[in-house]
Scaffold this active site. Structure first.
Site, PDB file in Angstrom:
ATOM      1  N   TYR A   1      -9.631   0.129   2.467  1.00 27.26           N
ATOM      2  CA  TYR A   1      -9.145   0.195   3.750  1.00 27.26           C
ATOM      3  C   TYR A   1      -8.783   1.606   4.307  1.00 27.26           C
ATOM      4  O   TYR A   1      -8.451   2.365   3.615  1.00 27.26           O
ATOM      5  CB  TYR A   1      -7.982  -0.625   3.789  1.00 27.26           C
ATOM      6  CG  TYR A   1      -8.317  -2.084   4.658  1.00 27.26           C
ATOM      7  CD1 TYR A   1      -8.875  -3.123   4.191  1.00 27.26           C
ATOM      8  CD2 TYR A   1      -7.714  -1.955   6.015  1.00 27.26           C
ATOM      9  CE1 TYR A   1      -9.021  -4.052   5.247  1.00 27.26           C
ATOM     10  CE2 TYR A   1      -7.875  -3.148   6.930  1.00 27.26           C
ATOM     11  CZ  TYR A   1      -8.338  -4.235   6.251  1.00 27.26           C
ATOM     12  OH  TYR A   1      -8.717  -5.235   7.140  1.00 27.26           O
TER      13      TYR A   1
ATOM     14  N   ASP B   1       0.954  -1.339   0.024  1.00 31.97           N
ATOM     15  CA  ASP B   1       0.109   0.097   0.042  1.00 31.97           C
ATOM     16  C   ASP B   1       0.901   1.315  -0.140  1.00 31.97           C
ATOM     17  O   ASP B   1       0.373   2.382  -0.791  1.00 31.97           O
ATOM     18  CB  ASP B   1      -0.850   0.092   1.164  1.00 31.97           C
ATOM     19  CG  ASP B   1      -1.894  -0.988   0.993  1.00 31.97           C
ATOM     20  OD1 ASP B   1      -1.718  -2.307   1.125  1.00 31.97           O
ATOM     21  OD2 ASP B   1      -3.215  -0.829   1.010  1.00 31.97           O
TER      22      ASP B   1
HETATM   23 CU   LIG Z   1      -7.548  -6.680   7.094  1.00 36.41          CU
END
Ligand SMILES: [Cu+2]
Length: 678
Positions: A418, A334
């Site tokens: 996320y 990420d």
């Molecule tokens: Cu997770």
């Protein structure tokens, strides 16, 4: 007048190695706005590390366009922290050409230097790249036809395309997608159906997977189309207040039982801010922010003694454990793939942060090189964190207790589905902690063909699978414990064996092992194991021990395993950093990212594995600690439709760095607005 702490806490054993003589250490900061004399007077003197301003970003883009082309598509325009002048590092593409260009742009002299880039390197996927990938998929006639025929979805606005980086494996070699033998810049897009503009689309995954080449602006393949179309889930599972009423099995309205809690600081906060320089209680530091790491702490000092030269979160490896195609390559790095700074939120007062808040804005470039501002990207505030210490003299009943407070410096990154919430804490007890909270949305999918129940996940909503995965983080800590030259020892608590040397069976002891070289220093976490970063030239005059900060892993969340994928997996090849809890390297200015500067579509092996193969000495050096830690995430129904925060993180604790509890001078206070309600 109270003597300055550093005048009596430690004894310098080798004045020739004090920080003031470490020119390479000091040269970390640009010198343009700071005379040599002021730069050398104190390691804690604020240094001019301000992120690039909007004007500087625009100028760097203009100079780069002149040098490259008017069509440059910018991935990166960021401060070169190690240059003596204000300067930018620029990374740009000239699509459809696939070659990335990296430039050093001196903003004082306007000089440009071309820097080397590995062949086929793919720069970070910027917010514009992510939006472009979705646009390409939605405009693709084959995708439109497929979702119409297979699922009856004719309204393209109800299609959501989550852009994921591609880490090369098997026939996904990016060269296989272009006739001219240039590498495709690949993004795979996991699809969902959205039944309302604020619908939780993760309750409605779609199985086909378009893959995009950003440079050619085409969908290069659509996977999963040979399978007979499965039934899509139509159950509404929402958290947005506007859609609670549509929920079929979760609450349909907001609760009414909560009464307010207010955080009030009638005299304002206890910190002072001067530009990016902050002082709070005995701490001082400078805030930095960039596209990739997001928040950076520079020159963290306690009572005018240096502790950490630079601290940031520099990489993540997120493997998913599902072997069914196409999920065998579902993973993300990420930080290197998306840039945490690019993903930073604009925070909301009274909501994301409570109390007396100081916000720092972030200025970043878009793909045209135009600056934009993320308002309130970094939040700074104080928090009461319970008791710092307490003792009752039981003979008299006299009690002394003090509230502990911490300074919280944080930002939140939304990386597609996320949320990662990054908190640095400076504590009254002299500790520095980093807590990462994980929230947001599970990346969901349908069961694969042939699966009647999830073999690598958990059903979290009707017809919705959430795969098991890990989030492995890597923090980079340029240590400077009371000076530039540090060493590291591993400390274990060991029970003595039975025998004549242990006649009462009560012996357990501390075993310390000096980590001498990079290969020595690739270590696993274990129960009660810490790593003590000490200054070999300075001793605590009370204990006689070298002054130190110890790294204590997993002070937030549960103890966790390292990266669980096999060594030859796509994730491990790039994410070797996450196989060990710590690595230690001697500082080198160009060693910044543990999976390499360009992890996306890379072959792996860059970064820590490559640097540490030199097995350099790390004794009495300017050192960098690379600490990997994380969360193994076995999804629960409670993680859906939005995840309650899950925590992980570590603490740097002073260990004979100070003469005693640094909080004994905190005055007694009684918080008058507290009431008894019994
Ligand atoms: Cu997770």
């Amino acid at each position: 007048m109270v003597a300055h702490a550093s005048q009596y806490v430690v004894s310098g054993e080798d004045s020739s190695s004090t920080l003031n003589d470490q020119q390479p250490f000091l040269s970390m900061a640009p010198a343009a706005e700071s005379s040599p004399s002021t730069r050398e007077t104190s390691p804690c003197h604020p240094l001019p590390l301000s992120p690039l301003s909007a004007t500087e970003i625009r100028e760097a883009a203009r100079l780069s366009r002149e040098y490259l082309s008017d069509n440059a598509r910018f991935s990166v325009i960021t401060l070169d922290e190690v240059c003596q002048n204000r300067a930018a590092i620029v990374i740009a593409l000239l699509p459809p050409d696939a070659t990335a260009h990296k430039l050093h742009v001196n903003l004082v002299t306007s000089e440009i230097r071309q820097l080397p880039v590995p062949e086929g390197a793919q720069p970070v996927l910027t917010p514009d790249d992510c939006h472009l990938a979705e646009k390409i998929v939605k405009a693709d006639s084959r995708v439109r036809e497929l979702i119409s025929k297979r699922y009856g979805i004719d309204d393209i606005d109800s299609l959501v395309c989550d852009p994921w980086s591609v880490h090369v494996s098997g026939n996904y070699a990016p060269l296989s997608f272009r006739e001219d033998n240039q590498a495709a810049r690949l993004v795979q897009t996991f699809l969902y159906r959205r039944d309302h503009p604020v619908d939780n689309h993760y309750a409605h995954p779609i199985d086909i997977l378009p893959v995009v080449d950003l440079n050619m602006r085409t969908v290069v393949t659509v996977e999963g189309i040979e399978r007979a179309p499965p039934t899509l889930s139509s159950t509404a599972v929402n958290y947005h207040p506007d859609l609670l009423e549509k929920n079929e099995y979760l609450p349909t309205q907001t609760r009414t039982t909560l009464r307010p809690i207010q955080v009030v600081q009638p005299k304002g906060p206890s910190f002072t801010v001067n530009g990016y320089n902050v002082e709070w209680e005995k701490w001082s530091f400078t805030i930095g922010f960039n596209y990739r790491e997001g928040l950076v702490l520079h020159n963290v000092c306690h009572d005018s003694r240096s502790v950490v030269k630079r601290a940031s979160l520099v990489e993540m490896a997120v493997p998913y454990a599902d072997p069914h195609p196409p999920f065998e390559r579902k993973c993300a790095f990420d930080v290197g793939d998306y840039g945490l700074g690019y993903c930073a939120n604009s925070l909301e007062l009274g909501c994301d942060c409570l109390g007396a808040i100081h916000y720092f804005d972030a200025v970043l470039p878009d793909s045209r090189g135009e600056p934009y501002v993320i308002r309130k990207a970094v939040c700074m505030h104080e928090e009461d964190v319970g008791l710092l210490h307490k003792h009752v003299e039981y003979r008299t009943g006299h009690s002394e207790s003090r509230r502990a407070r911490r300074l919280v410096v944080s930002f939140i990154a939304t990386v597609v589905n996320y949320e990662y919430l990054f908190y640095w804490y400076l504590h009254h007890d002299g500790s520095i902690s980093h807590e990462i909270k994980l929230s947001g949305e599970l990346s969901t999918n349908l069961l694969s063909e042939g699966e009647t129940h999830p073999t690598a996940g958990v059903i979290v909503a009707p017809g919705v699978n959430a795969q098991i995965h890990q989030h492995m983080f890597c923090a980079r800590l340029e240590m400077a414990v009371d000076g530039a030259q540090n060493s590291v020892e591993e400390v274990n608590l060991v029970a003595a064996e039975e025998g004549s040397h242990n006649p009462f069976g009560n012996i357990f002891r501390v075993e310390s092992t000096l980590l001498r070289s990079e290969q020595d220093a690739q270590r696993d976490a274990a129960a009660a194991r810490t790593w003590r970063i000490f200054n070999p030239h300075k001793s605590n005059t009370i204990s006689g021990k070298k002054v130190a900060y110890k790294l204590v892993p997993y002070t937030f969340g549960a103890f966790q395993p390292p990266l669980l994928t096999t060594d030859d997996s796509a994730v491990s090849k790039r994410g070797r950093f996450a196989k060990k809890a710590i690595w230690v390297t001697p500082y080198r200015k160009d060693e910044q990212f543990p999976a390499g500067e360009f992890p996306t579509q890379s072959l792996g092996g860059d970064g820590l594995p490559s640097w540490t193969s030199q097995n350099r000495s790390i004794v009495d050096e300017r050192i960098v600690i690379w600490h990997s830690f994380g969360v193994a995430h076995v999804p629960r129904t409670e993680d859906f439709p939005i995840m309650p925060c899950e925590s992980t993180g570590f603490t740097l604790k002073p260990d004979c760095f100070l003469m005693g509890n640094p909080g004994v001078d905190i005055p007694r206070s009684v918080e008058k607005s507290s009431v008894c309600c019994s």
